[in-house]
Write a protein that holds these residues in place. Sequence first.
Motif, PDB file in Angstrom:
ATOM      1  N   SER A 256      31.386  55.374  36.748  1.00 30.52           N
ATOM      2  CA  SER A 256      31.195  55.154  35.404  1.00 30.52           C
ATOM      3  C   SER A 256      32.662  55.479  34.359  1.00 30.52           C
ATOM      4  O   SER A 256      32.920  54.783  33.521  1.00 30.52           O
ATOM      5  CB  SER A 256      29.972  56.231  34.693  1.00 30.52           C
ATOM      6  N   PHE A 257      33.304  56.513  35.057  1.00 29.31           N
ATOM      7  CA  PHE A 257      34.624  56.776  34.989  1.00 29.31           C
ATOM      8  C   PHE A 257      35.404  55.572  35.013  1.00 29.31           C
ATOM      9  O   PHE A 257      36.423  55.288  34.142  1.00 29.31           O
ATOM     10  CB  PHE A 257      35.077  58.270  35.382  1.00 29.31           C
TER      11      PHE A 257
ATOM     12  N   ASP B 132      24.449  61.098  42.352  1.00 32.50           N
ATOM     13  CA  ASP B 132      25.000  61.449  40.906  1.00 32.50           C
ATOM     14  C   ASP B 132      26.418  61.623  40.709  1.00 32.50           C
ATOM     15  O   ASP B 132      26.880  61.077  39.574  1.00 32.50           O
ATOM     16  CB  ASP B 132      24.251  62.867  40.654  1.00 32.50           C
ATOM     17  N   LYS B 133      27.172  62.305  41.702  1.00 34.70           N
ATOM     18  CA  LYS B 133      28.605  62.385  41.395  1.00 34.70           C
ATOM     19  C   LYS B 133      29.113  61.024  41.751  1.00 34.70           C
ATOM     20  O   LYS B 133      30.255  60.808  40.870  1.00 34.70           O
ATOM     21  CB  LYS B 133      29.042  63.331  42.647  1.00 34.70           C
TER      22      LYS B 133
ATOM     23  N   GLU C  75      27.829  57.982  40.939  1.00 34.62           N
ATOM     24  CA  GLU C  75      27.606  57.188  39.878  1.00 34.62           C
ATOM     25  C   GLU C  75      28.357  57.676  38.470  1.00 34.62           C
ATOM     26  O   GLU C  75      28.996  56.995  38.016  1.00 34.62           O
ATOM     27  CB  GLU C  75      25.894  57.172  39.491  1.00 34.62           C
ATOM     28  N   ASP C  76      28.547  58.896  38.593  1.00 34.15           N
ATOM     29  CA  ASP C  76      29.514  59.678  37.402  1.00 34.15           C
ATOM     30  C   ASP C  76      30.844  59.035  37.510  1.00 34.15           C
ATOM     31  O   ASP C  76      31.660  58.808  36.583  1.00 34.15           O
ATOM     32  CB  ASP C  76      29.306  60.997  37.451  1.00 34.15           C
ATOM     33  N   MET C  77      31.310  59.011  38.822  1.00 33.55           N
ATOM     34  CA  MET C  77      32.891  58.633  39.076  1.00 33.55           C
ATOM     35  C   MET C  77      33.033  57.028  38.776  1.00 33.55           C
ATOM     36  O   MET C  77      34.080  56.660  38.161  1.00 33.55           O
ATOM     37  CB  MET C  77      33.411  59.091  40.671  1.00 33.55           C
TER      38      MET C  77
ATOM     39  N   ARG D 262      20.712  52.085  40.962  1.00 35.78           N
ATOM     40  CA  ARG D 262      21.357  52.837  39.468  1.00 35.78           C
ATOM     41  C   ARG D 262      22.192  51.907  38.676  1.00 35.78           C
ATOM     42  O   ARG D 262      22.313  51.998  37.722  1.00 35.78           O
ATOM     43  CB  ARG D 262      22.136  53.984  40.123  1.00 35.78           C
TER      44      ARG D 262
END
Length: 290
Positions: A230-231, A223-224, A226-228, A267
């Motif tokens: 995406s940023f 999760d972390k 993928e979030d990074m 993902r």
Amino acid sequence: MKFVILTGMSGAGKSTALKMMEDIGFYCVDNLPIPLIEKFVELSESSNAELQKVAVGIDIRNGKALDELHDILDRLEAAGKPCEILFLDAEDSVLVKRYKETRRNHPLSGGERIDKGIEQEREKLAFLKKRANYILDTSQLLTRELKAEISKIFVENQDFKNLFITILSFGFKYGIPADSDLVFDVRFLPNPYYVEGLRFKNGNDKEIQDYVLQFEEAHEFLDKLEDMISFLIPNYIVEGKNQLVISIGCTGGKHRSVTLANELYKRLSSRKEFGLKIEHRDIEKDAKRK
């Protein structure tokens, strides 16, 4: 008529790409003298030519005539005849390796080292890369993957972004991949190697996946990450980066790293703003099966 200029660094795969474009219906001309481009476009658009798709290979072999190309492109655009530019690139180390493997000299190196020729070529082609509609970094691309990317652009008409991401699993015991941009260590997760019956399987096997993904930490990590990503991606695209290698490592590169690399690939696979592929560098090393 669709008019495409295929250009890029020597050794990046232009000749191969030109053949691929011919296979998908382009009328292809390699190394057309630059002063003839405007006349060639005019002839290609004439009623007698009946050409729908044309690709012209332009590279450093055109010599000093390259200096004229910028103005020619401006004139074509002003006349309502814009062309698309596909620029093939590769990392300097990859280009040097390819030249050494083929035992050929770089067209600009002369009696000097290959890397000097590459440096000069980058300077001379910088304006074309800046104007390019599509940039493909072939450093990590297999021939079939290059063909797939060209097909996406010129056959499937998919929205194309110049960033291509490789997700790479590896084992720290064999060294960190030299071309990594981002490296993540997943050795914090329990190792299936020490579980009875799992040692000789790998992260492509369901038993290993079930074991690794039973831990909440694995999902939180994904999760972390993928979030990074995406940023980072929009910022990399704005900055002009066209190749990104995300390396995920565990001890041997067979269990945890393979599982999490596969999950990250799943993902990201629905995202349209970049190309994507996955590799497992060390999965077969010291392979032993019952």
